[in-house]
Write a protein that holds these residues in place. Structure first.
Motif, PDB file in Angstrom:
ATOM      1  N   ASP A   1     -63.604 -36.542  19.259  1.00 57.79           N
ATOM      2  CA  ASP A   1     -62.704 -37.220  18.311  1.00 57.79           C
ATOM      3  C   ASP A   1     -62.115 -38.476  18.951  1.00 57.79           C
ATOM      4  O   ASP A   1     -62.041 -39.534  18.321  1.00 57.79           O
ATOM      5  N   PHE A   2     -61.698 -38.391  20.194  1.00 57.42           N
ATOM      6  CA  PHE A   2     -61.158 -39.565  20.884  1.00 57.42           C
ATOM      7  C   PHE A   2     -62.219 -40.660  21.002  1.00 57.42           C
ATOM      8  O   PHE A   2     -61.932 -41.840  20.801  1.00 57.42           O
ATOM      9  N   GLU A   3     -63.426 -40.265  21.304  1.00 57.43           N
ATOM     10  CA  GLU A   3     -64.509 -41.232  21.445  1.00 57.43           C
ATOM     11  C   GLU A   3     -64.792 -41.917  20.113  1.00 57.43           C
ATOM     12  O   GLU A   3     -64.977 -43.141  20.043  1.00 57.43           O
ATOM     13  N   ASN A   4     -64.788 -41.144  19.013  1.00 58.65           N
ATOM     14  CA  ASN A   4     -65.041 -41.709  17.683  1.00 58.65           C
ATOM     15  C   ASN A   4     -63.902 -42.636  17.267  1.00 58.65           C
ATOM     16  O   ASN A   4     -64.134 -43.684  16.645  1.00 58.65           O
ATOM     17  N   GLU A   5     -62.657 -42.282  17.574  1.00 59.13           N
ATOM     18  CA  GLU A   5     -61.522 -43.134  17.252  1.00 59.13           C
ATOM     19  C   GLU A   5     -61.628 -44.461  17.993  1.00 59.13           C
ATOM     20  O   GLU A   5     -61.328 -45.528  17.444  1.00 59.13           O
ATOM     21  N   GLU A   6     -62.059 -44.407  19.239  1.00 64.16           N
ATOM     22  CA  GLU A   6     -62.194 -45.616  20.048  1.00 64.16           C
ATOM     23  C   GLU A   6     -63.274 -46.521  19.467  1.00 64.16           C
ATOM     24  O   GLU A   6     -63.117 -47.738  19.391  1.00 64.16           O
ATOM     25  N   LYS A   7     -64.367 -45.961  19.032  1.00 63.03           N
ATOM     26  CA  LYS A   7     -65.451 -46.755  18.424  1.00 63.03           C
ATOM     27  C   LYS A   7     -64.993 -47.353  17.101  1.00 63.03           C
ATOM     28  O   LYS A   7     -65.345 -48.468  16.747  1.00 63.03           O
ATOM     29  N   GLY A   8     -64.194 -46.598  16.314  1.00 66.05           N
ATOM     30  CA  GLY A   8     -63.705 -47.085  15.019  1.00 66.05           C
ATOM     31  C   GLY A   8     -62.715 -48.213  15.184  1.00 66.05           C
ATOM     32  O   GLY A   8     -62.634 -49.122  14.348  1.00 66.05           O
ATOM     33  N   ALA A   9     -61.918 -48.238  16.215  1.00 70.02           N
ATOM     34  CA  ALA A   9     -60.916 -49.272  16.430  1.00 70.02           C
ATOM     35  C   ALA A   9     -61.565 -50.593  16.851  1.00 70.02           C
ATOM     36  O   ALA A   9     -61.078 -51.647  16.501  1.00 70.02           O
TER      37      ALA A   9
ATOM     38  N   PRO B   1     -65.119 -51.954  16.283  1.00 67.41           N
ATOM     39  CA  PRO B   1     -66.495 -51.779  15.797  1.00 67.41           C
ATOM     40  C   PRO B   1     -67.490 -52.743  16.437  1.00 67.41           C
ATOM     41  O   PRO B   1     -68.631 -52.387  16.612  1.00 67.41           O
ATOM     42  N   GLY B   2     -67.093 -53.956  16.835  1.00 67.14           N
ATOM     43  CA  GLY B   2     -68.034 -54.908  17.410  1.00 67.14           C
ATOM     44  C   GLY B   2     -68.229 -54.728  18.903  1.00 67.14           C
ATOM     45  O   GLY B   2     -69.193 -55.236  19.467  1.00 67.14           O
ATOM     46  N   SER B   3     -67.345 -54.002  19.565  1.00 68.70           N
ATOM     47  CA  SER B   3     -67.456 -53.874  21.030  1.00 68.70           C
ATOM     48  C   SER B   3     -68.415 -52.751  21.391  1.00 68.70           C
ATOM     49  O   SER B   3     -68.559 -51.782  20.679  1.00 68.70           O
ATOM     50  N   GLN B   4     -69.035 -52.981  22.516  1.00 66.72           N
ATOM     51  CA  GLN B   4     -69.953 -51.945  23.004  1.00 66.72           C
ATOM     52  C   GLN B   4     -69.171 -50.919  23.804  1.00 66.72           C
ATOM     53  O   GLN B   4     -68.183 -51.243  24.461  1.00 66.72           O
ATOM     54  N   SER B   5     -69.636 -49.713  23.786  1.00 71.58           N
ATOM     55  CA  SER B   5     -68.982 -48.680  24.601  1.00 71.58           C
ATOM     56  C   SER B   5     -69.358 -48.903  26.061  1.00 71.58           C
ATOM     57  O   SER B   5     -70.461 -49.353  26.357  1.00 71.58           O
ATOM     58  N   PRO B   6     -68.429 -48.642  26.983  1.00 71.68           N
ATOM     59  CA  PRO B   6     -68.727 -48.861  28.390  1.00 71.68           C
ATOM     60  C   PRO B   6     -69.856 -47.957  28.874  1.00 71.68           C
ATOM     61  O   PRO B   6     -70.103 -46.889  28.291  1.00 71.68           O
ATOM     62  N   GLN B   7     -70.521 -48.411  29.917  1.00 72.89           N
ATOM     63  CA  GLN B   7     -71.601 -47.630  30.519  1.00 72.89           C
ATOM     64  C   GLN B   7     -71.020 -46.348  31.131  1.00 72.89           C
ATOM     65  O   GLN B   7     -69.994 -46.390  31.801  1.00 72.89           O
ATOM     66  N   LYS B   8     -71.668 -45.261  30.899  1.00 70.13           N
ATOM     67  CA  LYS B   8     -71.237 -43.995  31.476  1.00 70.13           C
ATOM     68  C   LYS B   8     -72.266 -43.557  32.513  1.00 70.13           C
ATOM     69  O   LYS B   8     -73.444 -43.645  32.276  1.00 70.13           O
ATOM     70  N   THR B   9     -71.776 -43.106  33.621  1.00 70.99           N
ATOM     71  CA  THR B   9     -72.700 -42.658  34.671  1.00 70.99           C
ATOM     72  C   THR B   9     -72.534 -41.200  34.927  1.00 70.99           C
ATOM     73  O   THR B   9     -71.584 -40.593  34.632  1.00 70.99           O
TER      74      THR B   9
END
Length: 138
Positions: A120-128, A130-138
């Motif tokens: 849910d937190f990840e989806n909220e961050e993407k919704g806020a 929309p044009g930004s890319q999600s950071p790379q996860k390792t």
């Protein structure tokens, strides 16, 4: 070098080892002494063979040692036999199969709910953003 070889030739090839037993003739037969332990045995000649028996004091000490070893073996066997049995305090402290399954079920529910909150937190961050890319996860 030649001196060293000459000295080595003077030494005996192999040192003589002391015999293990010494026999001493008596009026009735022989006394045999163990040169390493000092134990003595009384020996008689019978049919061309030497028959030796331990002295009375040594026999008593030998019998005492045997009795002591038997007692120790019995004690060790009892200890080994008791290892397989759990005392009631330890046995009763372990959870039953039903309690174990119940605890596992709680843990599973917790992890599923936790992972849902993280999504849910990840989806909220993407919704806020929309044009930004999600950071790379390792």
């Amino acid at each position: 070098m030649a001196i060293l070889v000459g000295l080595l030739c003077l030494l005996p090839a192999r040192a003589q080892e002391a015999p293990s037993y010494t026999l001493q003739k008596t009026n009735d037969g022989y006394v045999r002494m163990n040169n390493k332990t000092g134990q003595m045995s009384i020996c008689h000649e019978k049919s061309g063979q030497l028959i030796c028996k331990m002295a009375v004091e040594e026999r008593a000490a030998y019998d005492e040692d045997i009795a002591d070893l038997k007692a120790r073996v019995t004690k060790l066997e009892d200890a080994v036999a008791s290892i397989g049995k759990l005392p009631p305090v330890v046995r009763d402290a372990l959870p039953s199969q039903e309690d174990f399954e119940k605890g596992l079920s709680y843990m599973e529910k917790f992890l599923r709910r936790f992972m849902g909150i993280a999504r849910d937190f990840e989806n909220e961050e993407k919704g806020a953003n929309p044009g930004s890319q999600s950071p790379q996860k390792t």
